[in-house]
Design a protein around this motif. Structure first.
Motif, short mmCIF file in Angstrom:
data_model
loop_
_atom_site.label_atom_id
_atom_site.label_comp_id
_atom_site.label_asym_id
_atom_site.label_seq_id
_atom_site.Cartn_x
_atom_site.Cartn_y
_atom_site.Cartn_z
N LEU A 282 0.73 -1.12 -0.17
CA LEU A 282 0.16 0.11 0.11
C LEU A 282 0.84 1.27 -0.10
CD1 LEU A 282 -2.75 -0.96 2.43
CD2 LEU A 282 -2.79 -1.02 -0.03
N TYR A 304 2.28 5.12 -3.29
CA TYR A 304 1.25 4.67 -2.25
C TYR A 304 -0.14 4.47 -3.11
CZ TYR A 304 -1.26 9.29 -3.23
OH TYR A 304 -1.90 10.41 -3.52
N ASP A 305 -0.77 3.71 -2.65
CA ASP A 305 -1.99 3.36 -3.40
C ASP A 305 -3.24 4.45 -3.01
OD1 ASP A 305 -4.67 2.24 -4.19
OD2 ASP A 305 -4.18 0.31 -3.57
N ASP A 307 -5.95 4.56 -3.68
CA ASP A 307 -7.55 4.39 -3.47
C ASP A 307 -7.84 3.78 -1.80
OD1 ASP A 307 -8.46 4.58 -6.03
OD2 ASP A 307 -7.64 2.65 -6.79
N GLN A 308 -6.65 3.63 -1.30
CA GLN A 308 -6.74 3.05 0.03
C GLN A 308 -6.08 3.80 1.16
OE1 GLN A 308 -6.44 -1.33 0.66
NE2 GLN A 308 -5.97 -1.44 -1.51
N GLY A 325 0.29 9.16 -7.66
CA GLY A 325 0.59 8.07 -6.77
C GLY A 325 1.93 7.99 -6.16
#
Length: 358
Positions: A282, A304-305, A307-308, A325
Motif C-alpha cells: 500500500l 502509495y495506493d 485508493d486506500q 501515486g
C-alpha cells in the motif's frame, strides 16, 4: 551734663576671628551631615531607574574549547568562567562542545556543538520590564525561558526568517538550518519574514506554537507562506523526541525543577507505542536508504495506493501526496542521531500503521 559712656574701639582682628570660628563650625556640621546622608540617593528617588550594566550573562557550564567574540576586542577569544559576556558579543561552540548560559532574570540558553549565538539586547528595567534578544546564527539552541517575562517584558529569539516572541514560561528548541522551532512547553509567537536588500524583512505570516508543537521553515514552507498557507504547524516529530540532544535537556530540566507543567515521560511514551504494520504494497519508500549518509535534512519519498491511503507521515509530519501515486517530504534530522519513521493512515480510519522504521 552727663557724658555718654565711651566703648573702646575694636580692631579688625576682633571681627575676623569670630567669623573664622563660625565658618569652621559650619564646615564641621556639613561634614557630619554628609557622612550620614548621601544626597545622590535622595535625588535618585525622583528619577526613573537607569538601565543596569550589561554584565547580565553567566557561563554556568561548558564542554569543549569554546570561544567568545567580544565587540570591545573585535577578535575571537577562549570562553571561560572569567569571560565578561555582554551585549553585542557572539558565542561560538566547538563542534563537539556544549555551552550553557544563564541570564540575569533566570532564563537559561543551552547551545549545542557548532552553534553561534549573538546577544542583541539585555535590558533590565524596573518600570518597563526585562527585554532580551538573541540571534541564532547557526546550530541549535534550547531555551528555558523564565516565567517572570510577562506583560510588556519579553524574550525574542531570531533566526534567518523568524522573529520568535516569548511572553511566558516556555521550553523551546530552535534549529538554525533547516529553520525549525519546537515548543516543548508553553507557547511562542513566530513571525516569519524574508530579508530584503534595501530594508527590513517582508512579513510573510505569523504562526502560534503551543506545547508539543513545531514548525519547519524550509524553502517549500516559505513558498507556502507566500501563497497564504498558514497551516505549517505540526506535532513534535518522533526522531527529535528520540534524539540525544532532547534527552540531555530533559535531564537538565529535571535537575533544575520543571518551570512548566509538562510530563516528559508521557511525551516520550507516546512516541514509544508500537504501531501495527501496514499491509504490504500500500505504501513504499524509495529513498533514502537505511544506510544512506545524510546531512541536516533529507528527502523521504515513495509510492502509495491512492485508493486506500489518505495520509502518510514521516517522523510525525504529514507528507505531500501527489496525484500520480507518489509522496514526499523533506524532514530535519537530529545532530546527534538520525531516525526516520514512516507511517500511514488508510481511508476511513483514524489509526496510523507502521510502514518503515530506519
Amino acid at each position: 551734663m552727663t557724658k555718654s559712656p565711651q566703648y573702646p574701639k575694636k580692631n579688625l582682628a576682633s571681627y575676623i576671628i569670630p567669623f573664622l570660628l563660625i565658618l569652621l563650625l559650619l564646615g564641621s556640621g556639613l561634614t557630619i551631615v554628609q557622612q550620614k546622608i548621601d544626597f545622590s540617593d535622595v535625588l535618585e528617588l525622583f528619577q526613573a531607574p537607569s538601565v543596569a550594566k550589561d554584565d547580565k550573562v553567566k557561563l554556568v557550564y561548558q564542554e569543549g574549547t569554546n570561544q567568545i567574540y567580544p565587540k570591545s576586542k573585535e577578535q575571537w577569544q577562549e570562553l571561560n568562567e572569567d569571560s565578561f559576556i555582554q551585549v553585542a558579543d557572539t558565542i561560538k561552540v566547538d563542534s563537539g562542545g556544549v555551552v550553557v548560559l544563564r541570564l540575569f532574570e533566570g532564563s537559561e540558553l543551552r547551545l549545542t556543538g557548532g552553534t553561534q549565538l549573538k546577544l542583541i539586547r539585555l535590558d533590565q528595567d524596573a518600570l518597563q520590564g526585562n527585554h532580551i534578544t538573541a540571534e541564532l546564527l547557526s546550530g541549535q539552541l534550547w531555551g528555558r525561558i523564565n516565567k517572570g517575562n510577562t506583560g510588556d517584558a519579553d524574550v525574542i529569539l531570531l533566526t534567518s526568517h523568524q522573529t520568535i516572541q516569548i511572553h511566558e514560561t516556555t521550553l523551546i528548541d530552535i534549529l538554525a538550518s533547516p529553520e525549525t522551532s519546537r515548543v516543548i512547553a508553553g507557547s511562542a509567537l513566530v513571525n516569519v519574514g524574508q530579508k530584503s536588500e534595501s530594508g527590513p524583512r517582508t512579513r510573510l505570516g505569523t504562526l502560534t506554537l503551543l506545547s508539543a508543537q513545531q514548525t519547519l521553515l524550509d524553502e517549500l514552507a516559505i513558498d507556502q507562506l507566500k501563497g497564504g498557507d498558514q497551516d505549517l504547524v505540526s506535532a513534535l516529530d518522533d526522531s527529535y523526541l528520540a534524539s540525544e540532544w532532547f534527552q540531555w535537556n530533559v535531564e537538565q530540566e529535571k535537575k533544575l525543577g520543571l518551570i512548566s507543567d509538562v510530563n516528559f515521560d508521557a511525551l516520550q511514551g507516546a512516541m514509544e507505542v508500537p504501531l501495527v504494520e501496514l499491509e504490504s504494497g500500500l505504501v513504499s519508500v524509495s529513498s533514502p536508504k537505511a544506510d544512506a549518509a545524510v546531512g541536516s535534512k533529507v528527502l523521504v519519498e515513495g509510492a502509495y495506493d491512492d485508493d486506500q491511503i489518505d495520509h502518510i507521515f514521516v517522523n510525525g509530519q504529514e507528507a505531500t501526496l501527489g496525484l500520480d501515486g507518489t509522496w514526499e517530504l523533506v524532514v530535519p534530522l537530529s545532530l546527534a542521531r538520525n531516525k526516520i519513521v514512516v507511517s500511514a493512515r488508510e481511508l476511513d480510519s483514524a489509526d496510523k500503521k507502521m510502514v518503515a522504521n530506519f
